[in-house]
Enzyme design. Sequence first.
Site, PDB file in Angstrom:
ATOM      1  N   GLY A  55     -13.007 -37.738   4.612  1.00  0.00           N
ATOM      2  CA  GLY A  55     -12.857 -39.189   4.695  1.00  0.00           C
ATOM      3  C   GLY A  55     -11.384 -39.563   4.738  1.00  0.00           C
ATOM      4  N   GLU A  99     -10.854 -24.423   4.952  1.00  0.00           N
ATOM      5  CA  GLU A  99     -10.679 -25.866   4.885  1.00  0.00           C
ATOM      6  C   GLU A  99     -12.006 -26.605   4.802  1.00  0.00           C
ATOM      7  OE1 GLU A  99      -8.458 -26.920   8.323  1.00  0.00           O
ATOM      8  OE2 GLU A  99      -6.733 -25.700   7.804  1.00  0.00           O
TER       9      GLU A  99
END
Length: 205
Positions: free
Chosen positions: A31, A98
Amino acid sequence: MVIFTIRSERLAVLLRRRDKTPYAGCWGLPGGRVHADETLEQAAVRQLAEKTGITGVYLEQLYTFGDPARDPRGRVIAVSYYALVPYNRLKVQAQPSELAWHRVDALPPLAFDHGKIVAMAQERLCAKLDYSTIALQFMPEKFTLSELQAVYESILGEALDKRNFRKRVQALDCLEDTGEQFRAGKHRPAKLFRLKTPGRVEIIK
């Protein structure tokens, strides 16, 4: 964004490892911040693409989280979205260090209030199974009714009666027979179905 998929017959969510403080090194939901010249929906689509490389998925607004203490940096209000995607059609453009899929029933400690956000998204997903065709967003282009039932069972965490499930799904009139069949091992061939309106969630009245 809470991105759900089904992996190994388990509901899973896509998490991103944070590289900045606070919560550096912790897992959290992808986000970011909204630009002054874009809508919330545009920001959600952009952030999802920038943080994961995912595009073209069905996004639905979930809830607004505004606890004053949710972010130690100051007052931050988060508008959450969730998406449902078939695992075999999803291309995540990032290193495994990641981004990673995590089973919803075995999540690591998450940054901020992201654990609460995932829990609410799962509750919403379970509730919508009763009055919409939202679970069909998990399906590949062609699938069997047994595969569809396995998705429902993965979301709900319980076994369903095969006969009742098929009767209910076929009454929705949202699937069409491809005319093809799939055989697994020595089992009888199973019909392959596809969605009549891919990417569209129908409300059941």
